[in-house]
Design a protein around this motif. Structure first.
Motif, PDB file in Angstrom:
ATOM      1  N   THR A  20       9.102  40.519 -31.729  1.00  0.00           N
ATOM      2  CA  THR A  20       8.357  39.260 -31.786  1.00  0.00           C
ATOM      3  C   THR A  20       8.013  38.699 -30.413  1.00  0.00           C
ATOM      4  OG1 THR A  20      10.419  37.999 -31.913  1.00  0.00           O
ATOM      5  CG2 THR A  20       9.359  38.604 -33.999  1.00  0.00           C
ATOM      6  N   GLY A  30       5.266  45.140 -32.795  1.00  0.00           N
ATOM      7  CA  GLY A  30       4.933  43.988 -33.625  1.00  0.00           C
ATOM      8  C   GLY A  30       3.816  43.146 -33.057  1.00  0.00           C
ATOM      9  N   ASP A  31       3.926  41.853 -33.137  1.00  0.00           N
ATOM     10  CA  ASP A  31       2.871  40.932 -32.729  1.00  0.00           C
ATOM     11  C   ASP A  31       2.854  40.743 -31.217  1.00  0.00           C
ATOM     12  OD1 ASP A  31       2.242  40.567 -35.399  1.00  0.00           O
ATOM     13  OD2 ASP A  31       3.639  38.886 -35.609  1.00  0.00           O
ATOM     14  N   SER A  32       1.779  40.106 -30.740  1.00  0.00           N
ATOM     15  CA  SER A  32       1.655  39.675 -29.343  1.00  0.00           C
ATOM     16  C   SER A  32       1.860  40.832 -28.377  1.00  0.00           C
ATOM     17  CB  SER A  32       2.647  38.556 -29.036  1.00  0.00           C
ATOM     18  OG  SER A  32       2.375  37.955 -27.797  1.00  0.00           O
ATOM     19  N   ASP A  44      -5.878  42.267 -29.301  1.00  0.00           N
ATOM     20  CA  ASP A  44      -6.050  43.581 -29.929  1.00  0.00           C
ATOM     21  C   ASP A  44      -7.005  44.506 -29.178  1.00  0.00           C
ATOM     22  OD1 ASP A  44      -4.346  42.828 -32.024  1.00  0.00           O
ATOM     23  OD2 ASP A  44      -6.002  41.861 -33.071  1.00  0.00           O
TER      24      ASP A  44
END
Length: 375
Positions: A270, A298-300, A366
């Motif tokens: 995270t 995951g994200d970020s 992204d």
């Protein structure tokens, strides 16, 4: 990206971004008020004179660690010039007077397999000049002076613990009452972890890894899998091993290794993470290591590939051992790689320290970035 100075004409190829106007600080005006009120574009050095000292610590796991610290110093005429490995003279001070008027953000750096804690001093100096404290342990039994291949399983688990212990040492001893960096660090602010190669794995492990005996037994022939399997077999009480440190608020992995071990828990990460690789790297290749780690994360997250960089381009190896093939064409010149790595890494970390201007130096969400050294 065609060179380190002309990205999209300004920043990123194809991104359409524009840089923020650079604010400048005179090198002789490094007072805290001026420095704290002004943010420099990340391709610029900061107003402080970098300084460094060496120390040692003994973590809870019992294996002593040598540690190197870099920090922003006041150029008040004190301190002597420093030499890396006693050989390479640097334009920084040894034991200069620190500027600890306010707490400084912290990076813990993890060196590569058979590397050394000062191996990427180009980055440590850049961040110290911008007002950061950088601390780097020697991962004992995994430096070029003491590497012991029979301990790879132990090191897979111990390296992230070394990172956490180094931050403990920083806040409790080096920056504690009476320490050389007294007042320079706020323990509650945590740290960013940056690593190269095995250190890239270490950074990712601090961010996300819970390693199980099942994964270690089944991920062969991936690097470290058999070593960790043997370690868990000999010490079953160590599994599962949660290598995460919740005090880490960002991670940067240059040419990270051991995707096969990391993969099961990467998607649960995270904290913001930047992953970078070299297109000419044959030790941790982009297609089989760097990109899969990025895609599973995951994200970020952000990914950057320097098409003509090699594995050792992310270090100062060429100044210590110029015989590395990464030091000569067709590999991109080390100084050019260092300029890009410094800029992107500083922008990423400082964005997550609240400097919104840094976003102009980073990819859109992204997006994948690629550089080459051709005009």
């Amino acid at each position: 990206m065609r060179n380190a100075a002309a990205w999209c004409g300004v920043v990123w190829v194809g991104c359409g971004a524009t840089t923020q106007p650079s604010k400048t600080i005179s090198a002789d005006s490094a007072d805290s008020a001026t420095a704290e009120d002004t943010w420099l574009s990340p391709d610029q050095s900061g107003p402080w004179r970098p300084s460094t000292f060496a120390s040692e610590l003994t973590p809870a796991h019992g294996t002593p660690l040598d540690v190197q610290a870099w920090y922003p110093a006041m150029d008040d005429g004190t301190g002597e010039s420093f030499r890396y490995a006693g050989i390479v003279e640097a334009d920084i001070l040894a034991d200069g007077t620190p500027d600890c008027a306010v707490p400084r953000p912290v990076v813990v750096f993890s060196h590569g397999n058979s590397g050394i804690n000062v191996q990427s001093w180009f980055f440590a100096e850049h961040m110290a000049a911008r007002g950061w404290v950088v601390v780097a342990p020697n991962h004992t039994y995994n430096t070029f002076l003491d590497d012991d291949s029979s301990r790879k399983g132990e090191l897979t688990l111990r390296r992230p613990a070394d990172v956490a212990a180094t931050f403990d040492w920083l806040v409790e001893t080096a920056a504690g009452p009476g320490g050389p960096l007294d007042g320079c660090v706020d323990e509650t602010a945590g740290y960013a972890v940056v690593g190269h190669s095995f250190g890239g794995f270490t950074a990712m492990a601090v961010a996300s890894a819970v390693l199980t005996a099942e994964v270690a037994a089944s991920c062969a022939p991936g690097w470290l899998c058999a070593d960790l399997d043997a370690e868990f077999t000999a010490h079953p009480e160590l599994a599962p091993a949660d290598l995460r440190d919740p005090r880490a608020w960002a991670a940067v992995a240059w040419t990270p290794a051991a995707y096969e071990l990391l993969q099961p828990t990467l998607g649960q990460a995270t904290i913001p993470t930047l992953i970078m690789g070299g297109g000419r790297d044959t030790l941790t290749p982009v297609p089989t290591q760097v990109r899969p780690i990025y895609e599973a994360y995951g994200d970020s997250k952000a990914l950057g590939v320097l098409e003509d960089a090699g594995h050792y381009s992310f270090s100062n190896a060429c100044e210590l051992l110029p015989s590395y093939e990464d030091c000569s064409p067709p590999f991109q010149a080390p100084a050019e790689v260092h300029a890009i790595v410094n800029t992107v890494t500083a922008a990423f970390l400082e964005l997550h320290q609240g400097h919104d201007e840094a976003s102009a130096w980073l990819p859109p969400a992204d997006a994948e970035l690629a550089w080459d050294s051709a005009e």
